[in-house]
Design a protein around this motif. Structure first.
Motif, mmCIF file in Angstrom:
data_model
loop_
_atom_site.group_PDB
_atom_site.id
_atom_site.type_symbol
_atom_site.label_atom_id
_atom_site.label_comp_id
_atom_site.label_asym_id
_atom_site.label_seq_id
_atom_site.Cartn_x
_atom_site.Cartn_y
_atom_site.Cartn_z
ATOM 1 N N ARG A 316 37.899 21.038 35.472
ATOM 2 C CA ARG A 316 36.988 20.637 34.404
ATOM 3 C C ARG A 316 36.693 21.865 33.548
ATOM 4 O O ARG A 316 37.547 22.416 32.875
ATOM 5 C CB ARG A 316 35.709 20.041 35.004
ATOM 6 C CG ARG A 316 35.904 18.664 35.632
ATOM 7 C CD ARG A 316 36.028 17.575 34.566
ATOM 8 N NE ARG A 316 34.809 17.387 33.808
ATOM 9 C CZ ARG A 316 33.861 16.506 34.081
ATOM 10 N NH1 ARG A 316 33.983 15.702 35.119
ATOM 11 N NH2 ARG A 316 32.795 16.394 33.320
ATOM 12 N N ASN A 317 35.480 22.296 33.615
ATOM 13 C CA ASN A 317 35.054 23.477 32.864
ATOM 14 C C ASN A 317 35.641 24.752 33.481
ATOM 15 O O ASN A 317 35.943 24.801 34.665
ATOM 16 C CB ASN A 317 33.520 23.518 32.891
ATOM 17 C CG ASN A 317 32.931 24.720 32.194
ATOM 18 O OD1 ASN A 317 32.486 25.640 32.852
ATOM 19 N ND2 ASN A 317 32.923 24.708 30.885
ATOM 20 N N PHE A 318 35.827 25.756 32.666
ATOM 21 C CA PHE A 318 36.174 27.086 33.151
ATOM 22 C C PHE A 318 35.446 28.084 32.272
ATOM 23 O O PHE A 318 34.894 27.732 31.219
ATOM 24 C CB PHE A 318 37.690 27.325 33.139
ATOM 25 C CG PHE A 318 38.318 27.169 31.780
ATOM 26 C CD1 PHE A 318 38.421 28.243 30.901
ATOM 27 C CD2 PHE A 318 38.815 25.936 31.361
ATOM 28 C CE1 PHE A 318 38.997 28.093 29.644
ATOM 29 C CE2 PHE A 318 39.405 25.782 30.118
ATOM 30 C CZ PHE A 318 39.485 26.858 29.251
ATOM 31 N N THR A 319 35.389 29.328 32.700
ATOM 32 C CA THR A 319 34.676 30.326 31.914
ATOM 33 C C THR A 319 35.424 31.648 31.943
ATOM 34 O O THR A 319 36.185 31.934 32.882
ATOM 35 C CB THR A 319 33.236 30.510 32.431
ATOM 36 O OG1 THR A 319 32.480 31.284 31.487
ATOM 37 C CG2 THR A 319 33.190 31.213 33.781
ATOM 38 N N LEU A 320 35.215 32.447 30.914
ATOM 39 C CA LEU A 320 35.714 33.814 30.836
ATOM 40 C C LEU A 320 34.538 34.769 30.918
ATOM 41 O O LEU A 320 33.474 34.486 30.366
ATOM 42 C CB LEU A 320 36.455 34.041 29.520
ATOM 43 C CG LEU A 320 37.786 33.320 29.335
ATOM 44 C CD1 LEU A 320 38.079 33.103 27.858
ATOM 45 C CD2 LEU A 320 38.916 34.113 29.985
ATOM 46 N N ASP A 321 34.712 35.897 31.616
ATOM 47 C CA ASP A 321 33.637 36.891 31.581
ATOM 48 C C ASP A 321 33.634 37.554 30.207
ATOM 49 O O ASP A 321 34.561 37.380 29.413
ATOM 50 C CB ASP A 321 33.805 37.918 32.707
ATOM 51 C CG ASP A 321 34.889 38.932 32.399
ATOM 52 O OD1 ASP A 321 34.615 40.136 32.501
ATOM 53 O OD2 ASP A 321 36.019 38.531 32.036
ATOM 54 N N LYS A 322 32.582 38.288 29.900
ATOM 55 C CA LYS A 322 32.406 38.802 28.535
ATOM 56 C C LYS A 322 33.465 39.822 28.135
ATOM 57 O O LYS A 322 33.729 40.022 26.950
ATOM 58 C CB LYS A 322 31.014 39.410 28.376
ATOM 59 C CG LYS A 322 30.776 40.680 29.178
ATOM 60 C CD LYS A 322 29.408 41.264 28.883
ATOM 61 C CE LYS A 322 29.210 42.598 29.589
ATOM 62 N NZ LYS A 322 27.879 43.184 29.270
ATOM 63 N N THR A 323 34.101 40.474 29.131
ATOM 64 C CA THR A 323 35.151 41.439 28.805
ATOM 65 C C THR A 323 36.492 40.752 28.594
ATOM 66 O O THR A 323 37.433 41.362 28.071
ATOM 67 C CB THR A 323 35.315 42.468 29.934
ATOM 68 O OG1 THR A 323 35.856 41.818 31.105
ATOM 69 C CG2 THR A 323 33.984 43.114 30.285
#
Length: 369
Positions: A316-323
């Motif tokens: 479903r959802n995924f995320t990237l860290d800020k770097t």
């Protein structure tokens, strides 16, 4: 935000909290929190952060002090509506304390976001086919809705597009507009945004049509503030747009498939994100169970470069860290979260083999300083 997050240092050290929204019909109790190490990519075992019913989509306040959840239910106090719940974040433990809860004014809220300043909360109601805006009080409370809009119409697919199904709503880069993707009507709706008053007002034109049967689901803006991308659930494509913040003009430029040409089975897209560098684009495929990676050398013509298995079923959802060094993917059906490293030169993903288990994970949010 910095003060709040720095106060977590004694407990978390170099690690940051990862909040996990879930469906609670398979053993989950609400929102979970794990610790993510941005140096190594390691994740700790998740712990219950706050009890909630179907907190399937989450949003973090820019201050780092509050978290908001869309409770994906169909009935709230006898009203055909879901809920929006506000939580305060404990700066030492990262656990959540209930603040308040209000009606989303539409059934099945599936997406919640904040404007760029954290003054307004925006909600998309999938079941109700509507969007709503709320103001946020100084103590993090969500005030009663100040703005509500019902979408009307249908799309080419009689099973999935029999009526409006608002699937997401996001503030524009300049915070002057809100963009809402409606899967049911094959439309991207445009609203003028007054964040301070929590008001969204239909823009002119009111919407931009996608291809028939596309089913727009989520939308992501490019860091340059001049481009945007819709991931279309039903026809497994990404449509690129040029965006004019001054006039609120969204101009479609073309679409590209999220699946390999050789794949002929059933699959549906879910999430879309642009890399912090603006060089790459990522979209998740449920069925093919992969993350599609695109190069944005030309921001209006995403070029496919990789399809990486998510190490589970139904991402479903995924995320990237800020770097932009790490990508974390939530696999709903297999109940696991997988960690991938991102190659800075190509945007391609490498599976680190790191996994944690949590029942029916849907949404991931990193609370980073």
């Amino acid at each position: 935000m910095m003060l709040s997050l720095l106060s977590m240092a004694p407990l978390f050290g170099a690690e940051v909290p990862l909040y996990i929204g879930t469906y609670t019909n398979q053993g989950s109790q609400g929102i979970y929190v794990a610790r993510f190490n941005p140096e190594t990519g390691a994740l700790s075992a998740p712990e219950l952060a706050g009890e909630a019913q179907n907190p399937t989509f989450l949003a973090l306040h820019p201050s780092g002090k509050y978290l908001y959840a869309a409770n994906e239910v169909a009935n709230y106090k006898g009203e055909r509506a879901g809920m929006v719940t506000a939580f305060a974040i404990d700066p030492k433990t990262a656990k959540l304390t209930f603040v308040n809860q209000v009606s989303s004014h539409g059934a099945g809220p599936c997406h919640v976001s904040l404007d760029r300043k954290g003054e307004a909360l925006l909600v998309a109601n999938y079941g109700g086919g509507s969007v709503a805006a709320f103001t946020i009080a100084g103590d993090g409370r969500v005030r009663e809705s100040t703005s509500f809009h019902q979408h009307f119409g249908k799309g080419a697919d009689p099973k999935r597009q029999e009526r409006a199904h608002a699937h997401s709503i996001n503030a524009s880069p300049g915070n002057r507009f809100a963009v809402a993707a409606d899967l049911g009507t094959d439309s991207i709706y445009l609203y003028r945004l007054d964040a301070h008053r929590g008001m969204i007002t239909p823009h002119t034109p009111e919407s931009v049509k996608t291809a028939a049967g596309a089913g727009p689901r989520h939308f992501a803006f490019h860091p340059d503030g001049k481009h945007g991308y819709a991931v279309n659930e039903l026809d497994n494509t990404v449509t690129s747009y040029e965006w004019d913040e001054q006039t609120g003009t969204l101009t479609p430029k073309g679409s590209v498939r999220t699946l390999p040409e050789s794949f002929k089975e059933t699959s549906y897209t879910a999430e879309i994100l642009v890399h912090p560098s603006g060089k790459y684009l990522y979209a998740s495929n449920r069925g093919h169970d992969s993350i599609a990676v695109f190069s944005l050398e030309n921001p209006v013509a995403p070029k496919p470069v990789q399809h990486m298995s998510t190490g589970g079923v139904q991402p479903r959802n995924f995320t990237l860290d800020k770097t932009g060094k790490w990508l974390l993917a939530a696999n709903q059906r297999t109940g696991n979260i997988a960690v991938f490293s991102v190659d800075a030169a190509s945007g391609k993903l490498t599976d680190t083999g790191k996994r944690i288990e949590v029942s029916a994970p849907v949404c991931l949010r990193l609370l980073e300083p």
